[in-house]
Motif scaffolding. Sequence first.
Motif, PDB file in Angstrom:
ATOM      1  N   VAL A 128       0.359  -0.310   5.564  1.00 12.79           N
ATOM      2  CA  VAL A 128      -0.181   0.054   4.249  1.00 12.79           C
ATOM      3  C   VAL A 128       0.394  -0.896   3.202  1.00 12.79           C
ATOM      4  O   VAL A 128       1.609  -0.915   2.956  1.00 12.79           O
ATOM      5  N   ASP A 129      -0.462  -1.693   2.590  1.00 13.98           N
ATOM      6  CA  ASP A 129      -0.029  -2.649   1.561  1.00 13.98           C
ATOM      7  C   ASP A 129      -1.254  -3.069   0.766  1.00 13.98           C
ATOM      8  O   ASP A 129      -2.329  -3.269   1.342  1.00 13.98           O
ATOM      9  N   ASP A 130      -1.100  -3.216  -0.543  1.00 14.29           N
ATOM     10  CA  ASP A 130      -2.245  -3.586  -1.371  1.00 14.29           C
ATOM     11  C   ASP A 130      -2.457  -5.094  -1.439  1.00 14.29           C
ATOM     12  O   ASP A 130      -3.448  -5.553  -2.022  1.00 14.29           O
ATOM     13  N   LYS A 131      -1.557  -5.867  -0.838  1.00  7.40           N
ATOM     14  CA  LYS A 131      -1.677  -7.327  -0.872  1.00  7.40           C
ATOM     15  C   LYS A 131      -2.034  -7.842   0.518  1.00  7.40           C
ATOM     16  O   LYS A 131      -1.300  -7.631   1.489  1.00  7.40           O
ATOM     17  N   ARG A 132      -3.161  -8.555   0.589  1.00  7.35           N
ATOM     18  CA  ARG A 132      -3.651  -9.052   1.873  1.00  7.35           C
ATOM     19  C   ARG A 132      -2.659  -9.977   2.587  1.00  7.35           C
ATOM     20  O   ARG A 132      -2.491  -9.873   3.806  1.00  7.35           O
ATOM     21  N   ILE A 134      11.919   7.025   7.655  1.00  6.05           N
ATOM     22  CA  ILE A 134      12.943   7.003   8.697  1.00  6.05           C
ATOM     23  C   ILE A 134      13.750   5.717   8.670  1.00  6.05           C
ATOM     24  O   ILE A 134      14.835   5.628   9.240  1.00  6.05           O
ATOM     25  N   ASP A 135      13.239   4.681   7.951  1.00  5.62           N
ATOM     26  CA  ASP A 135      13.936   3.407   7.852  1.00  5.62           C
ATOM     27  C   ASP A 135      13.440   2.677   6.605  1.00  5.62           C
ATOM     28  O   ASP A 135      12.387   3.020   6.044  1.00  5.62           O
ATOM     29  N   TYR A 136      14.220   1.658   6.176  1.00  9.83           N
ATOM     30  CA  TYR A 136      13.904   0.963   4.925  1.00  9.83           C
ATOM     31  C   TYR A 136      14.214  -0.516   5.106  1.00  9.83           C
ATOM     32  O   TYR A 136      15.349  -0.892   5.364  1.00  9.83           O
ATOM     33  N   PHE A 137      13.173  -1.375   5.009  1.00  8.62           N
ATOM     34  CA  PHE A 137      13.339  -2.817   5.155  1.00  8.62           C
ATOM     35  C   PHE A 137      13.083  -3.508   3.829  1.00  8.62           C
ATOM     36  O   PHE A 137      12.091  -3.215   3.145  1.00  8.62           O
ATOM     37  N   SER A 138      13.962  -4.430   3.508  1.00 11.79           N
ATOM     38  CA  SER A 138      13.769  -5.230   2.293  1.00 11.79           C
ATOM     39  C   SER A 138      13.283  -6.621   2.681  1.00 11.79           C
ATOM     40  O   SER A 138      13.721  -7.186   3.690  1.00 11.79           O
ATOM     41  N   VAL A 146      -1.502   7.960  15.191  1.00 10.42           N
ATOM     42  CA  VAL A 146      -0.759   6.782  14.745  1.00 10.42           C
ATOM     43  C   VAL A 146       0.700   7.012  15.105  1.00 10.42           C
ATOM     44  O   VAL A 146       1.238   8.102  14.896  1.00 10.42           O
ATOM     45  N   ASP A 147       1.356   5.989  15.648  1.00  7.46           N
ATOM     46  CA  ASP A 147       2.715   6.163  16.147  1.00  7.46           C
ATOM     47  C   ASP A 147       3.787   5.727  15.159  1.00  7.46           C
ATOM     48  O   ASP A 147       4.890   6.272  15.169  1.00  7.46           O
ATOM     49  N   VAL A 148       3.483   4.737  14.329  1.00  7.84           N
ATOM     50  CA  VAL A 148       4.434   4.273  13.308  1.00  7.84           C
ATOM     51  C   VAL A 148       3.638   3.831  12.082  1.00  7.84           C
ATOM     52  O   VAL A 148       2.536   3.284  12.216  1.00  7.84           O
ATOM     53  N   ILE A 149       4.202   4.075  10.887  1.00  2.86           N
ATOM     54  CA  ILE A 149       3.576   3.607   9.649  1.00  2.86           C
ATOM     55  C   ILE A 149       4.536   2.653   8.955  1.00  2.86           C
ATOM     56  O   ILE A 149       5.722   2.974   8.766  1.00  2.86           O
ATOM     57  N   LEU A 150       4.048   1.472   8.596  1.00  4.03           N
ATOM     58  CA  LEU A 150       4.800   0.533   7.759  1.00  4.03           C
ATOM     59  C   LEU A 150       4.248   0.661   6.344  1.00  4.03           C
ATOM     60  O   LEU A 150       3.076   0.349   6.107  1.00  4.03           O
ATOM     61  N   MET A 151       5.085   1.115   5.405  1.00  2.00           N
ATOM     62  CA  MET A 151       4.605   1.491   4.070  1.00  2.00           C
ATOM     63  C   MET A 151       5.211   0.606   2.985  1.00  2.00           C
ATOM     64  O   MET A 151       6.443   0.522   2.846  1.00  2.00           O
ATOM     65  N   ASP A 152       4.342  -0.037   2.231  1.00  2.00           N
ATOM     66  CA  ASP A 152       4.787  -0.751   1.032  1.00  2.00           C
ATOM     67  C   ASP A 152       5.118   0.283  -0.045  1.00  2.00           C
ATOM     68  O   ASP A 152       4.550   1.382  -0.063  1.00  2.00           O
ATOM     69  N   VAL A 153       6.025  -0.054  -0.948  1.00  2.00           N
ATOM     70  CA  VAL A 153       6.399   0.886  -2.012  1.00  2.00           C
ATOM     71  C   VAL A 153       5.588   0.643  -3.269  1.00  2.00           C
ATOM     72  O   VAL A 153       4.998   1.557  -3.845  1.00  2.00           O
ATOM     73  N   HIS A 154       5.522  -0.611  -3.709  1.00  2.00           N
ATOM     74  CA  HIS A 154       4.895  -0.939  -4.990  1.00  2.00           C
ATOM     75  C   HIS A 154       3.384  -1.120  -4.803  1.00  2.00           C
ATOM     76  O   HIS A 154       2.903  -2.174  -4.404  1.00  2.00           O
ATOM     77  N   MET A 155       2.622  -0.052  -5.111  1.00  2.00           N
ATOM     78  CA  MET A 155       1.161  -0.092  -5.031  1.00  2.00           C
ATOM     79  C   MET A 155       0.592   0.622  -6.255  1.00  2.00           C
ATOM     80  O   MET A 155       1.199   1.577  -6.761  1.00  2.00           O
ATOM     81  N   ILE A 209       8.313   3.633   8.094  1.00  2.00           N
ATOM     82  CA  ILE A 209       9.272   2.598   7.691  1.00  2.00           C
ATOM     83  C   ILE A 209       8.801   1.993   6.369  1.00  2.00           C
ATOM     84  O   ILE A 209       7.673   1.491   6.275  1.00  2.00           O
ATOM     85  N   PHE A 210       9.656   2.032   5.349  1.00  2.00           N
ATOM     86  CA  PHE A 210       9.327   1.378   4.079  1.00  2.00           C
ATOM     87  C   PHE A 210       9.647  -0.117   4.187  1.00  2.00           C
ATOM     88  O   PHE A 210      10.690  -0.503   4.724  1.00  2.00           O
ATOM     89  N   VAL A 211       8.726  -0.932   3.710  1.00  2.00           N
ATOM     90  CA  VAL A 211       8.916  -2.385   3.677  1.00  2.00           C
ATOM     91  C   VAL A 211       8.581  -2.852   2.265  1.00  2.00           C
ATOM     92  O   VAL A 211       7.431  -2.740   1.825  1.00  2.00           O
ATOM     93  N   THR A 212       9.579  -3.377   1.539  1.00  2.00           N
ATOM     94  CA  THR A 212       9.342  -3.735   0.140  1.00  2.00           C
ATOM     95  C   THR A 212      10.191  -4.928  -0.290  1.00  2.00           C
ATOM     96  O   THR A 212      11.285  -5.140   0.243  1.00  2.00           O
ATOM     97  N   ALA A 213       9.656  -5.683  -1.229  1.00  3.65           N
ATOM     98  CA  ALA A 213      10.398  -6.814  -1.801  1.00  3.65           C
ATOM     99  C   ALA A 213      10.903  -6.486  -3.204  1.00  3.65           C
ATOM    100  O   ALA A 213      11.650  -7.256  -3.787  1.00  3.65           O
ATOM    101  N   VAL A 214      10.506  -5.345  -3.733  1.00 12.12           N
ATOM    102  CA  VAL A 214      10.814  -5.002  -5.116  1.00 12.12           C
ATOM    103  C   VAL A 214      11.886  -3.926  -5.220  1.00 12.12           C
ATOM    104  O   VAL A 214      12.920  -4.105  -5.870  1.00 12.12           O
ATOM    105  N   TYR A 215      11.658  -2.797  -4.550  1.00 16.62           N
ATOM    106  CA  TYR A 215      12.552  -1.646  -4.695  1.00 16.62           C
ATOM    107  C   TYR A 215      13.645  -1.691  -3.624  1.00 16.62           C
ATOM    108  O   TYR A 215      13.581  -1.027  -2.605  1.00 16.62           O
ATOM    109  N   GLN A 216      14.679  -2.530  -3.893  1.00 22.65           N
ATOM    110  CA  GLN A 216      15.721  -2.741  -2.894  1.00 22.65           C
ATOM    111  C   GLN A 216      17.041  -2.066  -3.248  1.00 22.65           C
ATOM    112  O   GLN A 216      17.956  -2.035  -2.438  1.00 22.65           O
ATOM    113  N   ASP A 217      17.166  -1.536  -4.467  1.00 23.91           N
ATOM    114  CA  ASP A 217      18.427  -0.939  -4.900  1.00 23.91           C
ATOM    115  C   ASP A 217      18.648   0.410  -4.224  1.00 23.91           C
ATOM    116  O   ASP A 217      17.698   1.084  -3.781  1.00 23.91           O
ATOM    117  N   ASP A 218      19.899   0.836  -4.191  1.00 25.12           N
ATOM    118  CA  ASP A 218      20.274   2.071  -3.491  1.00 25.12           C
ATOM    119  C   ASP A 218      19.488   3.301  -3.925  1.00 25.12           C
ATOM    120  O   ASP A 218      19.089   4.105  -3.066  1.00 25.12           O
TER     121      ASP A 218
END
Length: 298
Positions: free
Chosen positions: A12-16, A105-109, A51-60, A84-93
């Motif tokens: 899930v991400d709004d950027k192609r 369940i997990d958070y990737f920057s 669906v077995d896993v979701i990769l989710m963008d934060v900033h949409m 799993i959250f995957v984001t380049a923006v919301y990386q702070d604690d």
Amino acid sequence: MPKARKPAVLIVDDKRPNLLALAAVLESDYELLFANSGSEALMLLKAQPKVDVILMDVHMPDMDGFETVSRIKKIEALQDIPIIFVTAVYQDDPFVKKGYEVGGIDYFSKPFDPEILKMKVAAYASFRVRADLLKEKELHLRDTEELLRVGRKLSAVLETLPVGVLIADVEGRICQTTEEAARILKCVEPEQSDAYGEMLGWWDSAGQMIKDESGPLARALQRAETSHSQPLQIRCFDGTEKTILASASPLHGLNGHILGAVVLIRDLTESKQIEEDLAKRVTRLVSLGVELEESTAR
């Protein structure tokens, strides 16, 4: 028994470009689904919850990743999907903490190590796939037990009739037979019953796919249709050929789905042979009667 399926991952991400980058990392090992927004992800998951896993963008826009995940977790059928959250923006604690709070369940920057992401996705997906496989095996065993129970009752009722009875599971494999069926098919050893379907042309040598979709067994299992007295040309276990009449009806479980089918077979060749023998005997008796009259007249 059911086999493990290929895991499905929803990205899930709004950027192609982000969708393409994640797809390049995962496409060789997973069935990939894509959503450009939180609302689109929710619609897709409601239509296809496997669906077995979701990769989710934060900033949409409209609905961010946190709100999307919060809504997903409120749907009972979707609650156990690892996200799993995957984001380049919301990386702070505080954002990482919020991600876990809403159900991630997990958070990737970004940027992230592709190999570590692949290992994480593989680990989370395996839990979901194994859980589904165990559920399917449990259902399969329950269906098999119910099929055998129903088959035993049917066999007891039909044993007295001059027909052979075969009980097939939902894949078309014969799992129960009567003595009359063995006699008609000239089966000598009990273990030969496993080959009934292949011999009759109902499924392939791997025991998986029904060949003749117009046949009585296929119609019962695939379309829940009952057929009556359909002639089939078969080769018996001793190599002889004969014509049988086959009828089949679907067997339904307690929840209404098809467990298997009951197949009744009658030896048409044998019936014809009896009729021919009877005709010969009548002819012979008539002939003897004529000879006796002629002998008396002389």
